[in-house]
Each structure stands twice: as structure tokens, then as C-alpha cells.
Design an enzyme around this catalytic site. Sequence first.
Site, PDB file in Angstrom:
ATOM      1  N   CYS A 173      48.646  13.469  34.897  1.00 40.72           N
ATOM      2  CA  CYS A 173      48.478  14.689  35.690  1.00 40.72           C
ATOM      3  C   CYS A 173      47.581  14.407  36.880  1.00 40.72           C
ATOM      4  O   CYS A 173      47.986  14.541  38.021  1.00 40.72           O
ATOM      5  CB  CYS A 173      47.917  15.788  34.804  1.00 40.72           C
ATOM      6  N   ASP A 216      46.537  22.566  34.217  1.00 42.10           N
ATOM      7  CA  ASP A 216      46.324  23.658  33.264  1.00 42.10           C
ATOM      8  C   ASP A 216      44.901  24.158  33.542  1.00 42.10           C
ATOM      9  O   ASP A 216      43.920  23.574  33.079  1.00 42.10           O
ATOM     10  CB  ASP A 216      46.482  23.045  31.861  1.00 42.10           C
TER      11      ASP A 216
END
Length: 283
Positions: A160, A183
Amino acid sequence: MKQYLALCQRIIDEGVWVENARTGKKCLTVINADLTYDVDRGEFPLVTTRKSFYKAAIAEIIGYLRGYDNARDFRAIGTRTWDANANQNSDWLANPVRKGEDDCGFIYGAVARNFPKPDGGSVDLLRKVYDDLKNGKDDRGEILTFYHPGAFHLGCLRPCMYSHHFSLLGDTLYLNSTQRSCDVPLGLNFNMVQVYFLLAIMAQITGHKPGKAYHKIVNAHIYEDQLELMRDVQLKREPFAPPTLKINPDIKTLEDLETWVTVDDFEIEGYQFHAPIQYPFSV
Ligand SMILES: Nc1nc(=O)c2c([nH]1)NC[C@@H]1CN(c3ccc(C(=O)N[C@@H](CCC(=O)O)C(=O)O)cc3)CN21
Ligand SMILES: O=c1ccn([C@H]2C[C@H](O)[C@@H](COP(=O)(O)O)O2)c(=O)[nH]1
């Protein structure tokens, strides 16, 4: 901390609902966020509107720097963050390359420390960046990347936060980190700590002063099952002043980081926080 809360509020005010096939959940999403951390002023970007487990975040990035490829090693150094992705993701469990319990496959640091070359062999990207910076060199390509699209099928998750680009201006070290997917309630809490940490520790072991760390996020989202807690609980709280991160000054080289360092070599001072919030985690 203010920029974190502003991003959370922006997602709630302007976010667009997007279906996510991998998790089967909807995410309230915005595109592009730029966060800056004042590592030069020692302002540790730790979330204060809930208790944050910063040692687990530091353990995770130390694991990346060491090239870990399984959840057992991550647990041993102090974080359970890879347990679910290694052992509960059905696509990964069915993947024939998975080497059994706790295997994460070819991910993050395992890629960067052993980056395959098209003409054979591999490069240790961290060693190259470290050696250059230690010698006062910045060739405008001091990039630690975890991103290898040709190898995604060999790991349980694509990275990520996938690129860390270091720069030297005189004796001051800067960092630009890029994240493709975030997130915000769970991951960003850790990722802010990690970007700050990476600049602070690389400055220390290469003998430079830390400057600013710039954190670019492309897709920033809140999962549907996290929204209520964020909007009605966390965002209702007043933040406290940022704490300070103290790093053991005996850490002087990359070899130190690779061998004896533990999370207890990193302590925070002046951390005031609100009660913990347990956000749902999506595998
Ligand atoms: N959906 C999702 N979000 C993420 O943030 C994420 C992934 N997947 N997969 C890969 C890693 C693993 N990361 C994680 C995993 C778990 C926590 C977590 O549960 N944090 C809790 C408690 C941490 C603790 O007790 O040590 C928290 O409250 O922050 C955080 C980041 C970040 N990444
Ligand atoms: O360091 C991390 C690692 C992961 N995340 C989050 C971002 C997404 O919610 C998931 C990954 O899912 P993809 O489908 O691969 O985008 O994990 C994070 O925020 N920080």
C-alpha cells in the site's frame, strides 16, 4: 494530528461510495491527500483521539526493512498486523505458491531487499540507498520501492505504502513517501508513524539531520463498517498536543537495525490520548 482529522472529515463531507471487490465492502473514498510531518521539530504524528499502538507500527516497518516475508517474524518483533492477510485471505490460501501457515509470500521488504533484475540476479534497494546516503550522495534516485507488478501473484497483498524516496539538501535528509491505497481509520494510524520513523531512523544511521517527510496518499477511504465510529465517536473528540519519539542513540548502522534492535529502542514522551476504539478490519 490536525491534518489527520481534517482528512477524516473531508472523506465524510466529500467522499464518494465505491464498491471494493476484494473485501466485498463499500468504501467512502477521496482521491489525493498530502500530509507533512515535521521530523526536524520532533513532532511525532501519533493519533491522540484514540489510543494508538505505535510500537506495532514501528515493528511492522522494521520487519519491512529486514525483508520479512511471514507473519511469525512480524509477531516475534511485536506486531500481529500480518496474521489476517497471511492466514485468512481466501485467494491467498488457495494460491499454490503459499508456503503454509503464516507465509505472506513475496511482499514489501522481501521484494525491496531482493528486487529481481530482468537480466538475472537481484538488487538490494535499501543497501544501495543506505550506502549512498551514508557517503553523502544523492543521485536523485534514492528510491526504496516495494512495488513489483510482475510479482503480485507471488504475495498475499500488494504493497500500500509502496515507495520511499530520500533526498539530501546539504546535511538535511528529506523523505517523500507514496501510498496507493489507505484505510484511514486503521492503516493511516500506522502509516503516519512509519513515514516519520523512516526519515528519523535513516537520518540517524546515515549521519544526517532529519528535515520534513512528505506523505502522498492516492486513494484514501473509510470502510462502510468503520464510518459510524469515525463520525460519531473519534471525530467528536478534541486532539492533544503531539508527543515526542525517543530513539536509542546506540542505533548507528543498518546492521544494528537488521540485528539487535527491538521496539523497546523506541519510546514516546508526553503521549496523552483518548480511550481506544476498535475499528473493524477488512481482509
Ligand atoms: N484492510 C486493511 N487495512 C490495513 O490497514 C491493512 C491491511 N488491510 N492489510 C495489511 C496491513 C496490516 N495493517 C494493519 C492491520 C491491523 C491493524 C490493527 O488491528 N490495529 C489496531 C490494533 C493494533 C494493536 O493492538 O497492535 C488498532 O487499533 O490500530 C492495523 C494495521 C495495515 N494494513
Ligand atoms: O500499510 C497499509 C497497508 C494496507 N492498508 C490498507 C489499504 C486498503 O484498505 C487495504 C489494502 O487493500 P487493496 O485492495 O490492496 O488496496 O489495506 C493501509 O491503509 N496501509
